[in-house]
Write an enzyme that holds these catalytic residues in place. Sequence first.
Site, PDB file in Angstrom:
ATOM      1  N   SER A  56      29.333 -28.708  20.369  1.00  0.00           N
ATOM      2  CA  SER A  56      28.875 -30.070  20.072  1.00  0.00           C
ATOM      3  C   SER A  56      30.064 -31.025  20.171  1.00  0.00           C
ATOM      4  CB  SER A  56      28.291 -30.127  18.653  1.00  0.00           C
ATOM      5  OG  SER A  56      29.334 -29.965  17.708  1.00  0.00           O
ATOM      6  N   ASP A  93      26.409 -29.405  23.734  1.00  0.00           N
ATOM      7  CA  ASP A  93      25.236 -29.623  22.886  1.00  0.00           C
ATOM      8  C   ASP A  93      25.186 -31.102  22.476  1.00  0.00           C
ATOM      9  OD1 ASP A  93      23.054 -28.834  21.355  1.00  0.00           O
ATOM     10  OD2 ASP A  93      24.263 -28.280  19.608  1.00  0.00           O
ATOM     11  N   GLY A 190      19.561 -28.570  10.749  1.00  0.00           N
ATOM     12  CA  GLY A 190      20.106 -28.378   9.409  1.00  0.00           C
ATOM     13  C   GLY A 190      19.369 -27.321   8.597  1.00  0.00           C
ATOM     14  N   SER A 235      16.871 -22.721  13.406  1.00  0.00           N
ATOM     15  CA  SER A 235      17.322 -21.772  12.387  1.00  0.00           C
ATOM     16  C   SER A 235      16.167 -21.443  11.444  1.00  0.00           C
ATOM     17  CB  SER A 235      18.500 -22.364  11.597  1.00  0.00           C
ATOM     18  OG  SER A 235      19.696 -22.185  12.329  1.00  0.00           O
ATOM     19  N   ASN A 275      17.998 -22.879  20.097  1.00  0.00           N
ATOM     20  CA  ASN A 275      19.293 -23.274  19.519  1.00  0.00           C
ATOM     21  C   ASN A 275      19.401 -22.883  18.049  1.00  0.00           C
ATOM     22  OD1 ASN A 275      19.538 -24.586  21.946  1.00  0.00           O
ATOM     23  ND2 ASN A 275      20.086 -26.562  21.079  1.00  0.00           N
ATOM     24  N   ILE A 276      20.470 -22.169  17.727  1.00  0.00           N
ATOM     25  CA  ILE A 276      20.671 -21.716  16.346  1.00  0.00           C
ATOM     26  C   ILE A 276      22.115 -21.982  15.928  1.00  0.00           C
ATOM     27  CG2 ILE A 276      20.672 -19.694  14.810  1.00  0.00           C
ATOM     28  CD1 ILE A 276      18.422 -18.545  16.631  1.00  0.00           C
ATOM     29  N   ASP A 277      22.283 -22.780  14.921  1.00  0.00           N
ATOM     30  CA  ASP A 277      23.609 -23.071  14.379  1.00  0.00           C
ATOM     31  C   ASP A 277      23.632 -22.859  12.860  1.00  0.00           C
ATOM     32  OD1 ASP A 277      26.133 -23.966  13.835  1.00  0.00           O
ATOM     33  OD2 ASP A 277      25.826 -26.024  14.483  1.00  0.00           O
TER      34      ASP A 277
END
Length: 330
Positions: A56, A93, A190, A235, A275-277
């Site tokens: 990012s 990202d 988040g 997530s 997408n997984i953060d």
Amino acid sequence: MVSYKDLGLVNTREMFKKAINGGYAVPAFNFNNMEQMQAIISACVECSSPVILQVSSGARKYANQTLLRYMAQGAVEYAKELGKNIPICLHLDHGNSFELCKSCVDMGFSSVMIDGSSLPYDENVALTKKVVDYAHQFDVTVEGELGVLAGVEDEVSAEEAHYTRPEEVIDFVSKTGVDSLAISIGTSHGANKFKPEQCTRNADGVLVPPPLRFDILEAIEKQLPGFPIVLHGSSSVPQEYVKIINTHGGALKDAVGIPEEQLRQAAKSAVCKINIDSDGRLAMTAMIRKIFVEQPAEFDPRKYLGPARDELKKLYMHKCENVLGSAGKA
Ligand code: G3H
Ligand code: 13P
Ligand code: ZN
């Protein structure tokens, strides 16, 4: 000017074609530091999954853009050393300007996202097309976005979500020439993806979020058959990590994510990048907090970052094997 091809990276074109035909999604994991990168690569090598390493603009500020690029280059060699030449894409990202996307293309990224989703439609089209026209000269693939995800993070924020309008997608894709499209069907960024009042509570008092809008996803797929779709904000916010964090001095309130079964279902459709953060952030934080409480005399960073890295690897393997279905597809 550095070409990603000389670094051993790949763009997303082939990855996405195989993922759509194979009914799975390629993981896009964010990284900001060495431990996250090691965990991503060792997990994806061990379960033989293709992978998208995401950076990012916040990560570029935090870790330095040049260092991150060399780390991604190192990731290709690291994977080989671990015994498998898996396809690795280096992706920007949430790029928010032409200049940022250009800078990433010029320094060896194989894919960029231009996120014009908060702009008026025509401005989103114009900005996205400008990035595509530049990136495609170097065979770098581009992800655009239509629809707005709610959620607030360092670099990505929106108070209110609005779903992608299926009637706009053909026009957007044909005018811009994007290679993939991020859509809004109820995910958000988040660890607090929904307000408690939007959820119900199960018998254990755990918040259960409203289901994703699969009807919108299907309508989009009808408009764009076989076109690669991307899900951000995916997530699942594992409650075991939330519990470890909160019983070791943390204060995460009403944290709730996207149920894994729904992501599994999405991965079987045209959704080919997930997408997984946040889940990785939770895994690391849980392990570090636990060690700080249980071993207060420990002060060697390797003794808490090492176990955090092990837990991250476990989490990423679980995502590839049981959620995205990408294990064995490298
Ligand atoms: O979608 C955003 C990613 O989770 C990156 O977050 O901007 O805090 O690095 P960040
Ligand atoms: P999460 O916050 O759900 O992990 O989403 C990450 C993301 O979309 C990165 O672009
Ligand atoms: Zn995102």
